[in-house]
Write an enzyme that holds these catalytic residues in place. Structure first.
Site, mmCIF file in Angstrom:
data_model
loop_
_atom_site.group_PDB
_atom_site.id
_atom_site.type_symbol
_atom_site.label_atom_id
_atom_site.label_comp_id
_atom_site.label_asym_id
_atom_site.label_seq_id
_atom_site.Cartn_x
_atom_site.Cartn_y
_atom_site.Cartn_z
ATOM 1 N N LYS A 65 0.697 -1.108 -0.019
ATOM 2 C CA LYS A 65 0.064 -0.095 0.069
ATOM 3 C C LYS A 65 0.752 1.552 0.079
ATOM 4 O O LYS A 65 0.451 2.269 -0.417
ATOM 5 C CB LYS A 65 -0.954 -0.028 1.343
ATOM 6 C CG LYS A 65 -2.686 -0.994 0.962
ATOM 7 C CD LYS A 65 -3.367 -1.382 2.338
ATOM 8 C CE LYS A 65 -4.163 -2.294 1.723
ATOM 9 N NZ LYS A 65 -4.731 -1.963 3.180
ATOM 10 N N ASP A 101 -10.094 2.598 2.307
ATOM 11 C CA ASP A 101 -10.584 1.744 3.767
ATOM 12 C C ASP A 101 -11.159 2.906 4.466
ATOM 13 O O ASP A 101 -11.889 2.900 5.694
ATOM 14 C CB ASP A 101 -9.067 1.681 4.818
ATOM 15 C CG ASP A 101 -8.553 0.273 3.912
ATOM 16 O OD1 ASP A 101 -8.729 -0.787 3.281
ATOM 17 O OD2 ASP A 101 -7.122 0.736 4.152
#
Length: 282
Positions: A65, A101
């Site tokens: 990420k 997220d």
């Protein structure tokens, strides 16, 4: 046919193909979503070439990420705040990155508690200071809270989050030493665990919820097990609880919309698919 992926190393644990596969079937779309395991030495090449290989975009999971954040040409404001990218797409020939997220966490609260839940939350307490904590804080910043406390056993990491996310924030972001949780919990109408404590195979997260506000909500981003020791303790104190599975499901919505052109719904049927897989893998 639109094609998308989830990339990581290892990748066999990812349930993203189940989620997106369910939606592709439910909406009758001609598309595919696949797992791709890429070794760290090859991730940069993969990032640069996925569009040439026919992919509209995809998801990024551990451990890439942060590398994806550095490797994309453009980032959303939300991804810039979090410092990580989990969703990729191509727009006007340029690779973009977003972090969904934060949206997944907030979407789970909206679905579980009903819209307007934030009207009862003045102070939130976020436990942990990793990438998930950054996403949760970034999501909460977009709601009209007054204060967010970040608590971590290593206080310096919590202070890093406060420093990075505080500029321009209408919400006050403060830190708390782990040993001082007892002074913060009585003021927190929302308590969120972003650590791995309580996950299957990990020690439980044990905090004293006896002095939490009576209307407090306790949320956990862990979803294996679905009811963590923290959520069980919260239920024993008659506090509202939100499990972590909804965050996984809701964070997938923006990417699917980008790649396949349909905004999917998080339904009980989808949740049942993932729950069945979790049960089968026990």
């Amino acid at each position: 046919m639109a094609k998308a992926f989830v990339v990581g190393h290892p990748i066999k644990h990812s349930r993203s193909p189940l989620i997106h596969g369910h939606w592709l079937k439910a909406y009758g779309l001609d598309g595919s979503y696949e797992r791709i395991d890429v070794a760290p030495v090859n991730f940069g090449d993969f990032l640069a070439s996925f569009h040439e290989r026919g992919f509209a975009g995809g998801n990024v999971t551990l451990p890439y990420k942060e590398a994806a954040y550095l490797g994309v040409a453009r980032r959303t404001e939300r991804a810039q705040r979090v410092g990580a990218v989990n969703t990729l797409w191509v727009e006007d020939g340029v690779i973009w990155g977003d972090n969904t997220d934060a949206l997944g966490f907030i979407g789970n609260l909206d679905a579980s508690l009903g819209t307007g839940w934030e009207q009862d939350v003045e102070t939130a307490l976020v436990l942990g200071a990793g990438g998930a904590a950054r996403a949760v804080v970034a999501g909460l910043q977009d709601r009209p809270l007054k204060r967010i406390f970040v608590a971590n056993r290593t206080l310096a990491k919590a202070e890093d989050i406060a420093r990075d996310l505080r500029p321009g924030s209408a919400v006050s972001i403060e830190t708390s030493p782990w040993e001082a949780l007892g002074r913060v919990i009585p003021h927190a109408q929302l308590i969120v665990n972003t650590t791995s404590l309580g996950m299957t195979g990990q020690p439980p997260l044990t905090i004293d919820l006896s002095r939490a506000p009576r209307n407090a909500v306790v949320a956990d981003i862990v979803y294996v097990p679905l009811e963590t020791p923290l959520l069980a303790a919260a239920a024993a104190h008659n506090l509202r609880t939100v499990d972590g599975l909804g965050m996984l499901l809701h964070q997938a919505v923006p990417g699917f919309r980008r790649w396949f052109g349909v905004t999917p719904e998080v339904t009980p049927a989808l949740r049942a698919v993932i729950l069945a897989d979790l049960e089968a893998s026990r």
